[in-house]
Design an enzyme around this catalytic site. Structure first.
Site, PDB file in Angstrom:
ATOM      1  N   GLU A 149       0.687  -1.267  -0.075  1.00  0.00           N
ATOM      2  CA  GLU A 149       0.034  -0.016   0.120  1.00  0.00           C
ATOM      3  C   GLU A 149       0.614   1.293   0.026  1.00  0.00           C
ATOM      4  OE1 GLU A 149      -2.950  -0.207   2.956  1.00  0.00           O
ATOM      5  OE2 GLU A 149      -4.139  -1.814   2.026  1.00  0.00           O
ATOM      6  N   GLU A 158      -5.993  -8.417   0.124  1.00  0.00           N
ATOM      7  CA  GLU A 158      -6.383  -7.925   1.507  1.00  0.00           C
ATOM      8  C   GLU A 158      -7.832  -7.776   0.997  1.00  0.00           C
ATOM      9  OE1 GLU A 158      -4.763  -5.122   4.070  1.00  0.00           O
ATOM     10  OE2 GLU A 158      -2.637  -5.630   3.687  1.00  0.00           O
TER      11      GLU A 158
HETATM   12  C1  PNW Z   1      -4.661  -1.865   5.402  1.00  0.00           C
HETATM   13  N1  PNW Z   1      -7.172   4.129   4.215  1.00  0.00           N
HETATM   14  O1  PNW Z   1      -4.463  -0.559   5.691  1.00  0.00           O
HETATM   15  C2  PNW Z   1      -3.306  -2.465   5.880  1.00  0.00           C
HETATM   16  O2  PNW Z   1      -2.674  -3.109   4.750  1.00  0.00           O
HETATM   17  C3  PNW Z   1      -3.372  -3.337   6.898  1.00  0.00           C
HETATM   18  O3  PNW Z   1      -2.222  -3.272   7.699  1.00  0.00           O
HETATM   19  C4  PNW Z   1      -4.578  -2.827   7.974  1.00  0.00           C
HETATM   20  O4  PNW Z   1      -4.743  -3.466   9.113  1.00  0.00           O
HETATM   21  C5  PNW Z   1      -5.969  -2.901   6.970  1.00  0.00           C
HETATM   22  O5  PNW Z   1      -5.786  -2.418   5.803  1.00  0.00           O
HETATM   23  C6  PNW Z   1      -7.299  -2.617   7.658  1.00  0.00           C
HETATM   24  O6  PNW Z   1      -7.017  -0.994   8.082  1.00  0.00           O
HETATM   25  C7  PNW Z   1      -5.131   0.492   5.530  1.00  0.00           C
HETATM   26  O7  PNW Z   1      -7.144   5.165   5.196  1.00  0.00           O
HETATM   27  C8  PNW Z   1      -5.442   1.745   6.174  1.00  0.00           C
HETATM   28  O8  PNW Z   1      -7.728   4.278   3.212  1.00  0.00           O
HETATM   29  C9  PNW Z   1      -6.061   2.750   5.896  1.00  0.00           C
HETATM   30  C10 PNW Z   1      -6.360   2.884   4.638  1.00  0.00           C
HETATM   31  C11 PNW Z   1      -6.399   2.047   3.957  1.00  0.00           C
HETATM   32  C12 PNW Z   1      -5.692   0.959   4.265  1.00  0.00           C
END
Ligand code: PNW
Length: 441
Positions: free
Chosen positions: A167, A352
């Protein structure tokens, strides 16, 4: 009902995903400090200032955790290796204990018939490098490729797939412009540099590992459906700008060697000089693309705010514990768009997808019918995308375990296995049993 394995093509990979800092316990085994430790220690950044020091103690309990995957009938495990565990100073002398640990972990997967899908960077920048500017320092591309080489010398003969960065939008924009993740900056110059350097690091590592004979290399990008909050011209523009920054920046750089104009308009003045010269390195061929998908966003214009002058609006759909709308349709839209407009026949994995829910252990069980419905709807969206031509190769549920949910600490539970963070006892939830049953049918 969750679609059964037999409704997917032969060889379609089912797995679950985790990340090192979120589960391992970073105080064990000689790992060096990371920017998440210091970020979490600064009041106001993380709920209850929690960190990943102990997390799920997966470092000591990985055999029990891998047994859960094996017993559930899963094919694969997506895990990440921690840069700071492998190289406590970020560069220099490797931590032998850390390399031995990953060796045992990968062997334990293979012993159980689980295919290892590795991610090289899932967010824990070693503090020694963060102190030098981390992702804003142009040298980060070489530091990262050197780390990639060290860990691949050790694991590269046994892992089936290596993703460079998890990401990049979160690594760069969420962490350096919105300030929600470590290092917690709100600085457009730092963000613009990180937006480019994270891709340069990807390209440099792919080149290095390719040279070592690795032939299953890719990256994991996060996507959301970015939609206008209403039918005004302002909302349409806001959605287009959000789409450019969040969805298009990374995939356009990788698949076409260019950045979208709607995002460059704000970032270009702050980019490192000569960035154009890196685009060939960034767009070199990869072997698969990982897609992380959770939700959509609804946008409106925010002319009173600095660039990009967009603001999210709360949507009407049912929400998860994160407050994220449940929108399986968006996953189909993203996957079909990726295959049609960007990657063609390149193998696609959902690396994911999952939901946080306020789960409770009652009489030794967790009844999470909502999560089961989420899995069913999103696996259905994968099937629809496949029917429309996307080359879907696998699906990984986020996450195997309840874990350290970054700025939200241990409050948000994404696991299909419940973790009691006092006793560290694992209890498979109803959704784990439902997904296992689907894999057997
Ligand atoms: C992902 N947003 O995080 C990560 O790859 C994981 O480590 C995390 O635990 C999971 O999704 C759930 O949150 C994100 O703000 C965090 O758009 C924030 C965002 C997107 C993905």
């Amino acid at each position: 009902m969750i679609p059964g394995r037999s409704s997917f093509p032969e060889g379609f990979v089912f797995g679950a995903a985790t990340a090192a800092y979120q589960i391992e316990g970073h105080r064990f085994g000689g790992a060096g400090p990371t920017h998440w430790d210091s970020f979490a220690a600064t009041p106001g950044n993380v709920v209850r200032a929690e960190d990943g020091a102990t997390a799920c103690d997966h470092y000591h309990r990985y055999e029990e955790d891998l047994d859960l995957l094996k017993d559930g009938g899963f094919d694969a495990y997506r895990f990440s290796t921690s840069w700071a565990r492998v190289l406590p100073e970020g560069r220099g002398t490797p931590n032998a204990e850390g390399l031995d640990y990953y060796d045992r972990l990968v062997d334990a997967m293979l012993e159980r018939g689980l295919t290892p899908f590795q991610t090289l960077y899932h967010w824990e920048m070693p503090s020694a490098l963060a102190d030098l500017g981390g992702w804003t320092n142009p040298d980060v591309a070489h530091w990262f490729a050197d780390y990639a080489e060290v860990i691949t010398r050790r694991l590269g003969d046994r892992v089936a797939s290596i993703a460079t960065i998890n990401e990049p939008w979160c690594v760069a924009f969420l962490s350096h412009f919105l300030g929600h993740h470590a290092p917690g900056l709100r600085d457009i110059r730092a963000a613009a540099r990180a937006m480019h350097h994270v891709l340069k690091a990807h390209g440099t590592a792919v080149e290095r590992l390719r040279g070592m004979g690795q032939d299953t290399l890719g990256i994991v990008l996060n996507f959301e459906a970015a939609e206008p909050a209403d039918d005004s011209a302002g909302a349409a523009r806001a959605a287009a700008v959000q789409d450019a920054i969040y969805n298009r920046w990374f995939i356009e750089a990788i698949s076409k060697g260019q950045y979208p104009a709607e995002a460059l308009e704000g970032l270009e003045p702050h980019m490192p000089k000569g960035w154009q010269d890196d685009m060939a390195l960034i767009s070199q061929p990869i072997d698969f693309l990982g897609v992380n998908y959770y939700t959509r966003s609804l946008l409106r214009a925010a002319p009173d705010q600095p660039w990009p002058s967009v603001a999210p609006v709360e949507g009407p759909l049912p929400k998860t514990q994160m407050g994220w709308e449940i929108y399986p349709e968006g996953l189909k839209i993203i996957l079909t768009r990726l295959s049609r407009d960007y990657v063609g026949e390149l193998p696609l994995y959902v690396t994911e997808n999952g939901m946080a829910w306020d789960d409770h252990l009652t009489d030794g069980a967790v009844t999470d019918a909502e999560r089961e419905a989420y899995m069913a709807a999103h696996l259905g969206a994968v099937q629809q995308a496949r029917a429309e031509g996307a080359n879907m190769k696998g699906f990984f549920y986020w996450s195997l375990l309840d874990n350290y949910e970054w700025a939200f600490g241990y409050e948000k539970r994404f696991g299909m296995v419940h973790v009691d963070f006092d006793s560290l006892k694992r209890t498979p939830k109803a959704s784990y049993h439902a997904l296992s049953a689907a894999l057997a049918r």
